[in-house]
Scaffold this motif. Structure first.
Motif, PDB file in Angstrom:
ATOM      1  N   PHE A   2       0.816  -1.205   0.000  1.00  0.00           N
ATOM      2  CA  PHE A   2       0.000   0.000   0.000  1.00  0.00           C
ATOM      3  C   PHE A   2       0.857   1.266   0.000  1.00  0.00           C
ATOM      4  CE2 PHE A   2      -2.305   3.282   2.360  1.00  0.00           C
ATOM      5  CZ  PHE A   2      -3.434   3.386   1.583  1.00  0.00           C
ATOM      6  N   GLY A   3       1.735   1.401   1.002  1.00  0.00           N
ATOM      7  CA  GLY A   3       2.483   2.649   1.176  1.00  0.00           C
ATOM      8  C   GLY A   3       3.323   3.023  -0.032  1.00  0.00           C
ATOM      9  N   ALA A   4       4.170   2.103  -0.462  1.00  0.00           N
ATOM     10  CA  ALA A   4       5.095   2.398  -1.559  1.00  0.00           C
ATOM     11  C   ALA A   4       4.334   2.675  -2.849  1.00  0.00           C
ATOM     12  CB  ALA A   4       6.059   1.229  -1.753  1.00  0.00           C
ATOM     13  N   VAL A   5       3.330   1.844  -3.118  1.00  0.00           N
ATOM     14  CA  VAL A   5       2.558   2.002  -4.351  1.00  0.00           C
ATOM     15  C   VAL A   5       1.752   3.296  -4.312  1.00  0.00           C
ATOM     16  CG1 VAL A   5       0.690   0.991  -5.689  1.00  0.00           C
ATOM     17  CG2 VAL A   5       2.487  -0.474  -4.790  1.00  0.00           C
ATOM     18  N   SER A   6       1.275   3.638  -3.120  1.00  0.00           N
ATOM     19  CA  SER A   6       0.481   4.851  -2.970  1.00  0.00           C
ATOM     20  C   SER A   6       1.289   6.086  -3.385  1.00  0.00           C
ATOM     21  CB  SER A   6       0.039   4.961  -1.513  1.00  0.00           C
ATOM     22  OG  SER A   6      -0.455   6.225  -1.233  1.00  0.00           O
ATOM     23  N   VAL A   7       2.576   6.107  -3.067  1.00  0.00           N
ATOM     24  CA  VAL A   7       3.411   7.271  -3.398  1.00  0.00           C
ATOM     25  C   VAL A   7       3.592   7.403  -4.914  1.00  0.00           C
ATOM     26  CG1 VAL A   7       5.701   8.292  -3.137  1.00  0.00           C
ATOM     27  CG2 VAL A   7       4.625   7.161  -1.211  1.00  0.00           C
ATOM     28  N   VAL A   8       3.802   6.287  -5.604  1.00  0.00           N
ATOM     29  CA  VAL A   8       4.132   6.383  -7.027  1.00  0.00           C
ATOM     30  C   VAL A   8       2.918   6.275  -7.952  1.00  0.00           C
ATOM     31  CG1 VAL A   8       6.454   5.467  -6.723  1.00  0.00           C
ATOM     32  CG2 VAL A   8       4.584   3.910  -7.204  1.00  0.00           C
ATOM     33  N   SER A   9       1.746   5.950  -7.393  1.00  0.00           N
ATOM     34  CA  SER A   9       0.654   5.593  -8.313  1.00  0.00           C
ATOM     35  C   SER A   9      -0.085   6.800  -8.883  1.00  0.00           C
ATOM     36  CB  SER A   9      -0.332   4.671  -7.617  1.00  0.00           C
ATOM     37  OG  SER A   9      -1.531   5.331  -7.370  1.00  0.00           O
ATOM     38  N   GLY A  10      -0.235   7.861  -8.082  1.00  0.00           N
ATOM     39  CA  GLY A  10      -1.014   8.987  -8.574  1.00  0.00           C
ATOM     40  C   GLY A  10      -2.509   8.806  -8.415  1.00  0.00           C
ATOM     41  N   HIS A  11      -2.947   7.639  -7.994  1.00  0.00           N
ATOM     42  CA  HIS A  11      -4.358   7.383  -7.670  1.00  0.00           C
ATOM     43  C   HIS A  11      -5.312   7.737  -8.808  1.00  0.00           C
ATOM     44  CE1 HIS A  11      -3.317   6.964  -3.352  1.00  0.00           C
ATOM     45  NE2 HIS A  11      -2.367   7.793  -3.697  1.00  0.00           N
ATOM     46  N   ILE A  12      -4.977   7.368 -10.009  1.00  0.00           N
ATOM     47  CA  ILE A  12      -5.905   7.643 -11.107  1.00  0.00           C
ATOM     48  C   ILE A  12      -6.877   6.476 -11.202  1.00  0.00           C
ATOM     49  CG2 ILE A  12      -6.137   8.218 -13.547  1.00  0.00           C
ATOM     50  CD1 ILE A  12      -3.036   8.867 -13.369  1.00  0.00           C
ATOM     51  N   ARG A  13      -8.133   6.759 -10.941  1.00  0.00           N
ATOM     52  CA  ARG A  13      -9.136   5.689 -10.894  1.00  0.00           C
ATOM     53  C   ARG A  13      -9.221   4.969 -12.231  1.00  0.00           C
ATOM     54  NH1 ARG A  13     -14.251   6.890  -7.044  1.00  0.00           N
ATOM     55  NH2 ARG A  13     -14.561   4.667  -7.046  1.00  0.00           N
ATOM     56  N   GLY A  14      -9.291   3.668 -12.157  1.00  0.00           N
ATOM     57  CA  GLY A  14      -9.429   2.881 -13.373  1.00  0.00           C
ATOM     58  C   GLY A  14      -8.126   2.740 -14.138  1.00  0.00           C
ATOM     59  N   GLN A  15      -7.083   3.485 -13.720  1.00  0.00           N
ATOM     60  CA  GLN A  15      -5.819   3.379 -14.458  1.00  0.00           C
ATOM     61  C   GLN A  15      -4.639   2.966 -13.599  1.00  0.00           C
ATOM     62  OE1 GLN A  15      -4.802   6.654 -17.061  1.00  0.00           O
ATOM     63  NE2 GLN A  15      -6.967   7.007 -17.423  1.00  0.00           N
ATOM     64  N   THR A  16      -4.380   3.727 -12.534  1.00  0.00           N
ATOM     65  CA  THR A  16      -3.202   3.398 -11.728  1.00  0.00           C
ATOM     66  C   THR A  16      -3.598   3.059 -10.301  1.00  0.00           C
ATOM     67  OG1 THR A  16      -2.824   5.683 -11.115  1.00  0.00           O
ATOM     68  CG2 THR A  16      -1.708   4.879 -13.091  1.00  0.00           C
ATOM     69  N   ASN A  17      -4.766   2.479 -10.132  1.00  0.00           N
ATOM     70  CA  ASN A  17      -5.203   2.080  -8.805  1.00  0.00           C
ATOM     71  C   ASN A  17      -5.049   0.584  -8.621  1.00  0.00           C
ATOM     72  OD1 ASN A  17      -5.864   3.952  -6.980  1.00  0.00           O
ATOM     73  ND2 ASN A  17      -8.056   3.986  -7.423  1.00  0.00           N
ATOM     74  N   THR A  18      -4.339   0.199  -7.584  1.00  0.00           N
ATOM     75  CA  THR A  18      -4.300  -1.226  -7.251  1.00  0.00           C
ATOM     76  C   THR A  18      -5.425  -1.502  -6.250  1.00  0.00           C
ATOM     77  OG1 THR A  18      -2.792  -0.875  -5.434  1.00  0.00           O
ATOM     78  CG2 THR A  18      -1.808  -1.318  -7.584  1.00  0.00           C
ATOM     79  N   LEU A  19      -5.643  -2.757  -5.931  1.00  0.00           N
ATOM     80  CA  LEU A  19      -6.738  -3.102  -5.021  1.00  0.00           C
ATOM     81  C   LEU A  19      -6.637  -2.398  -3.667  1.00  0.00           C
ATOM     82  CD1 LEU A  19      -7.591  -6.878  -5.581  1.00  0.00           C
ATOM     83  CD2 LEU A  19      -8.975  -4.891  -6.120  1.00  0.00           C
ATOM     84  N   PRO A  20      -5.443  -2.415  -3.008  1.00  0.00           N
ATOM     85  CA  PRO A  20      -5.368  -1.716  -1.719  1.00  0.00           C
ATOM     86  C   PRO A  20      -5.674  -0.221  -1.843  1.00  0.00           C
ATOM     87  CG  PRO A  20      -3.516  -3.200  -1.951  1.00  0.00           C
ATOM     88  CD  PRO A  20      -4.214  -3.174  -3.277  1.00  0.00           C
TER      89      PRO A  20
END
Lengths: 288, 305
Positions: free
Chosen positions: B237-255
């Motif tokens: 969660f933490g590491a991915v949260s920093v690099v993902s950008g939280h774009i729904r439907g595109q760069t969101n993982t399950l957590p």
């Protein structure tokens, strides 16, 4: 360090390795060092390079701000409490699982590793719903005036959850291998059970106990996912340091984020060193 | 050799069964506690475990089904949840095989050869475990982000790393980096090099020796490492949260999807997705325990409990 991947023929002449008939030393060491450097070492070194660019003043400016100081105090204080809590209960759990037999032991034993397997975000929302004002535990505690969720207490609860297996899993093997003969000898020499535990068994498991507690502490300090849900993230009250890094990043304050990250990384290295020393101690005392 | 070390002078060897399911040594009152103390300690231990482990797990499934089974299924069928699941699977599918190759290579050179700096190398491999996941994400932002060192180069070549799949994969690789290596290193150190040397003496090539001799020896340990690596890759969660950008439907993982749903007060949906990951965690624990029970002798000694 990155370019240390000589071809196989060159390696066999390196003085630091004894000649062996088994092939693949150069190849595997090359893969290991390249991958390690690319994924871990160079990126981490980048943080320090960037942080040193800020200068002492710049670092102090970020790290000395009241909000950062408050978060550091909260993070380290809570991690310490969680580690101590887990040291006590972890030792007790390890003792019970190694020495006693009871129904359901295997199932409970498997569940001890749940915090390693359960994603932290899942743990975070589960704990929040449990300890929230309407939760199963929260509704019991709130009449007593104890608020766990959205307070520093919640940070401790989440840290305790995610670092729970460390002490159990480091103490268990040491306890299992401890020689029962020593306990028998102590009993023969007239020591009561409590004296035997305190003077014979406890010194044997102490290095493992400290290693486990240090690992738990390191994990708790860096934890993010499970805490941000339950903590409420009130600035100066329940805001943890990793969250501050993310807040700085979202404000495009890369310098500030880097300064805090460098401080946390330095601590990781110190802890890693401490754990290594403790583990060497564990091995030595196991051999004795 | 002291008297204590001379096995022939000792009673029958210590009973290994004291660990799991073995008989409780009750015959020797001198080295155990009174029954009431034993049961009190067992009660405290199980009470603590139930409070801190079982209750949160029960809460996930209860909350997920609070609004009925229909709501539960709707939350899982949502397109955003589906694309988050796909991205999570993709990140794990990149991270686990890469760390597998690395883990086998690292364990091979560390366990089969003697060289200077080996202990340091082992410590460095463990390093990602003691680095905060948030810091792990940050290091890649500093390198590949818009203001990062390599950022402009990647921008010129129109390659997105941060706020895109490569960044998420990198962050996942970082946090799952040590799992397989640290499982294999102690196991292969215990096994030594006798089998491999025999195969080589008989004329097998290096690769054939690895494939036909080493791999069968380490397969269960390998599976064990992959299992743990995979669980963490799914849940990071933490590491991915920093690099993902939280774009729904595109760069969101399950957590991350769980976090978004939760912050939007869509609690039932958040817990529904969470129950998927909790189910995966339970399967991981089950398989892990099965490996420990069935193939204990083929796992590293520290796992034999």
């Amino acid at each position: 360090m990155a370019d240390f991947s000589p071809p196989d023929s060159a390696v066999t002449h390196l003085p630091f390795r004894r000649r062996r008939a088994i092939p693949g030393f150069g190849l595997t060491l090359g893969i290991t060092l390249s991958y390690l450097s690319l994924i871990v070492l160079i990126p981490l070194a980048g943080v320090f390079v960037k942080a040193s660019g800020l200068g002492f003043e710049g670092l102090l400016h970020t790290l000395g701000s009241p909000r950062v100081l408050a978060s550091l105090k909260l993070t380290f204080g809570s991690a310490l409490v969680a580690a101590l809590f887990n040291a006590f209960f972890g030792l007790l759990i390890a003792w019970v699982f190694v020495r006693y037999c009871f129904p359901g032991k295997r199932i409970f034993d498997a569940f001890i590793d749940l915090p390693f397997a359960l994603p932290t975000a899942v743990a975070g929302i589960a704990l929040t719903s449990l300890y929230g004002p309407n939760g199963w535990i929260g509704s019991l505690l709130s009449p007593l005036g104890i608020q766990v969720a959205y307070s520093p207490l919640g940070v401790i609860v989440a840290m305790t959850f995610i670092s729970l297996p460390f002490v159990v899993r480091t103490v268990e093997p040491v306890l299992a291998e401890a020689e029962r003969e020593l306990e028998e000898a102590a009993a023969t020499l007239g020591a009561g059970r409590w004296v035997t535990i305190r003077r014979v068994i406890f010194p044997t498991v102490l290095p493992a106990l400290l290693t486990g507690a240090a690992l738990a502490f390191a994990r708790a300090v860096g934890e993010y996912g499970s805490i941000i849900f339950i903590a409420g993230n009130i600035p100066m009250v329940s805001e943890i340091t990793p969250l501050l890094i993310i807040i700085k990043l979202e404000e495009f304050d890369y310098a500030g984020a880097t300064a805090i990250a460098a401080a946390m990384l330095t601590l990781s290295f110190v802890l890693l060193l401490a754990v290594n020393i403790l583990q060497a101690w564990t091995r030595r005392s196991a051999r004795r | 050799m002291s008297i204590l070390e001379d096995k022939s002078l000792q009673d029958p060897p210590a009973i290994p069964a004291i660990f799991h399911g073995g008989p409780l040594i009750q015959t020797n009152a001198a080295i155990t506690e009174p029954a009431w103390v034993r049961w009190l300690l067992i009660a405290i231990a199980l009470g603590f475990l139930s409070l801190f482990l079982l209750l949160p797990l029960a809460a996930v499934f209860t909350e997920a089904l609070r609004d009925g089974f229909g709501t539960y299924l709707t939350a899982l069928k949502e397109p955003d949840a589906y694309s988050a699941l796909k991205l999570t699977l993709l990140a794990a599918a990149i991270a686990v095989p890469l760390n597998l190759v690395f883990g086998v290579a690292a364990a091979w050179c560390i366990s089969k050869f003697e060289f200077r700096g080996k202990q340091l190398l082992i410590s460095l491999i463990d390093l990602p475990f003691s680095v905060s996941p948030v810091v792990a994400g940050l290091v890649y932002v500093l390198i590949f982000g818009a203001q990062g060192w390599a950022g402009s180069w990647f921008a010129e070549h129109d390659i997105k790393v941060i706020f895109a799949v490569p960044g998420i994969a990198l962050a996942t690789i970082f946090v799952t980096f040590p799992f397989i290596a640290r499982e294999l290193i102690p196991l292969m150190q215990e096994q030594g090099t006798d089998d491999e040397q025999a195969a080589l003496t008989l004329g097998a090539t290096g690769f054939k020796t690895f494939w036909r001799v080493t791999l069968p020896n380490i397969k269960w340990g390998l599976l064990y490492g992959v299992l743990l690596c995979n669980a963490r890759a799914f849940g990071e969660f933490g590491a991915v949260s920093v690099v993902s950008g939280h774009i729904r439907g595109q760069t969101n993982t399950l957590p991350l999807h769980i976090e978004i749903l939760y912050n939007e007060y869509a609690f039932a949906a958040a817990f529904a997705v969470a129950s998927l990951l909790a189910g995966l965690a339970l399967i991981t624990l089950l398989l892990k325990s099965l490996l420990e029970w069935r193939y204990a002798d083929q796992l590293a000694a520290s796992r034999r409990h």
